[in-house]
Scaffold this motif. Structure first.
Motif, PDB file in Angstrom:
ATOM      1  N   GLN A 126       0.818  -1.132   0.049  1.00 46.12           N
ATOM      2  CA  GLN A 126       0.000   0.026   0.054  1.00 46.12           C
ATOM      3  C   GLN A 126       0.941   1.199   0.008  1.00 46.12           C
ATOM      4  O   GLN A 126       1.890   1.098   0.399  1.00 46.12           O
ATOM      5  CB  GLN A 126      -0.934   0.164   1.104  1.00 46.12           C
ATOM      6  CG  GLN A 126      -0.187  -0.007   2.578  1.00 46.12           C
ATOM      7  CD  GLN A 126      -1.260   0.102   3.642  1.00 46.12           C
ATOM      8  OE1 GLN A 126      -2.380   0.761   3.500  1.00 46.12           O
ATOM      9  NE2 GLN A 126      -1.056  -0.524   4.765  1.00 46.12           N
ATOM     10  N   THR A 127       0.415   2.223  -0.700  1.00 48.24           N
ATOM     11  CA  THR A 127       0.881   3.630  -0.689  1.00 48.24           C
ATOM     12  C   THR A 127       0.631   4.382   0.625  1.00 48.24           C
ATOM     13  O   THR A 127      -0.449   4.697   0.695  1.00 48.24           O
ATOM     14  CB  THR A 127       0.584   4.399  -1.910  1.00 48.24           C
ATOM     15  OG1 THR A 127       1.127   3.662  -3.153  1.00 48.24           O
ATOM     16  CG2 THR A 127       1.341   5.854  -1.887  1.00 48.24           C
ATOM     17  N   VAL A 128       1.288   4.810   1.491  1.00 50.44           N
ATOM     18  CA  VAL A 128       1.238   5.326   2.736  1.00 50.44           C
ATOM     19  C   VAL A 128       1.338   6.910   2.753  1.00 50.44           C
ATOM     20  O   VAL A 128       0.932   7.631   3.536  1.00 50.44           O
ATOM     21  CB  VAL A 128       1.887   4.761   3.866  1.00 50.44           C
ATOM     22  CG1 VAL A 128       1.521   3.394   4.091  1.00 50.44           C
ATOM     23  CG2 VAL A 128       3.313   4.819   3.820  1.00 50.44           C
ATOM     24  N   ALA A 129       2.106   7.289   1.893  1.00 49.87           N
ATOM     25  CA  ALA A 129       2.472   8.879   1.581  1.00 49.87           C
ATOM     26  C   ALA A 129       2.892   9.077   0.079  1.00 49.87           C
ATOM     27  O   ALA A 129       3.549   8.221  -0.518  1.00 49.87           O
ATOM     28  CB  ALA A 129       3.501   9.351   2.419  1.00 49.87           C
ATOM     29  N   GLN A 130       2.623  10.118  -0.501  1.00 48.30           N
ATOM     30  CA  GLN A 130       2.924  10.572  -1.721  1.00 48.30           C
ATOM     31  C   GLN A 130       3.124  12.191  -1.975  1.00 48.30           C
ATOM     32  O   GLN A 130       2.287  12.916  -1.036  1.00 48.30           O
ATOM     33  CB  GLN A 130       2.027  10.143  -2.820  1.00 48.30           C
ATOM     34  CG  GLN A 130       0.711  10.524  -2.840  1.00 48.30           C
ATOM     35  CD  GLN A 130      -0.044   9.904  -3.940  1.00 48.30           C
ATOM     36  OE1 GLN A 130      -0.321   8.406  -3.898  1.00 48.30           O
ATOM     37  NE2 GLN A 130      -0.695  10.467  -4.787  1.00 48.30           N
ATOM     38  N   ARG A 131       3.837  12.594  -2.884  1.00 49.27           N
ATOM     39  CA  ARG A 131       4.047  14.120  -3.099  1.00 49.27           C
ATOM     40  C   ARG A 131       4.848  14.541  -4.220  1.00 49.27           C
ATOM     41  O   ARG A 131       5.453  13.354  -4.830  1.00 49.27           O
ATOM     42  CB  ARG A 131       4.966  14.570  -1.952  1.00 49.27           C
ATOM     43  CG  ARG A 131       4.790  16.234  -1.800  1.00 49.27           C
ATOM     44  CD  ARG A 131       5.865  16.705  -0.593  1.00 49.27           C
ATOM     45  NE  ARG A 131       5.725  18.204  -0.942  1.00 49.27           N
ATOM     46  CZ  ARG A 131       6.553  18.949   0.022  1.00 49.27           C
ATOM     47  NH1 ARG A 131       7.118  18.520   0.966  1.00 49.27           N
ATOM     48  NH2 ARG A 131       6.504  20.412  -0.328  1.00 49.27           N
TER      49      ARG A 131
END
Length: 207
Positions: A126-131
């Motif tokens: 799972q992706t837990v943070a992105q920017r």
């Protein structure tokens, strides 16, 4: 022949000559009008041809200008393609973590600018943070803050504490959260790149 008869004959002849002259003049006038109409028609046709020729010339100039623009664009694209092909820039990315703020930092650990940078932090599947940022300066960084990191470290530490609470069992370890940081970016010369960094996060303060 008396004078009256002579006068009558002369008058008749004069009238006949006048009539013939009038007919000739009328014919010439009609012929002149016809020639004038033909001349006017020719002039109008010449004007029409001149207008169409001007339009064709203007269109040709526009097409020539467009062709020059296309040629310039093609040359620019070719130059960029050569630049990208020759680009040997290697970016080194480093991951740091600050436990106090639960923030992951992706550091551009090289002297080259990175542009159009997208960062994704994944935990397992799972992706837990992105920017996304427009650019990262040389030795600059991208910060990604999320409570998920600190919570995961806390849960992992709680599991270790439960193990160590068992009789005759000792586990030397610290709670952690292992993540994979994916980054896609564009080099200064326009080459698209992507990298991946794995990091084990622990509950410590960043220095």
């Amino acid at each position: 022949m008396d004078i009256n008869a002579i006068t009558g004959v002369v008058g008749a002849i004069t009238g006949l000559v006048g009539g013939v002259s009038g007919c000739v003049a009328l014919f010439q006038a009609r012929h002149g009008n016809k020639l004038s109409e033909q001349a006017n028609g020719s002039a109008e046709e010449a004007n029409r041809i001149a207008v169409e020729s001007k339009r064709a010339a203007e269109q040709a100039n526009r097409l020539a200008g467009k062709a020059n623009e296309i040629a310039a664009d093609a040359n620019s694209i070719s130059q960029r393609a050569l630049s990208v092909t020759a680009d040997q820039t290697v970016h080194k990315w480093r991951v740091e973590y600050d436990g106090e703020t639960s923030t992951v930092f992706l550091v551009n650990d090289c002297p080259d600018m990175a542009r159009d940078v997208s960062v994704f932090v994944r935990f397992k599947d799972q992706t837990v943070a992105q920017r996304h940022v427009d650019e990262v300066a040389p030795f600059g960084e991208v910060a990604l803050e999320s409570e998920f990191f600190s919570k995961q470290i806390f849960e992992d530490q709680a599991g270790i504490d439960r193990l160590n609470a068992q009789p005759d069992f000792t586990y030397f370890g610290r709670g952690s959260c292992r993540v994979t940081v994916h980054v896609t970016y564009t080099t200064e010369h326009g080459a698209s790149r992507n990298d991946e960094v794995e990091q084990r996060l622990t509950n410590s303060q960043r220095h």
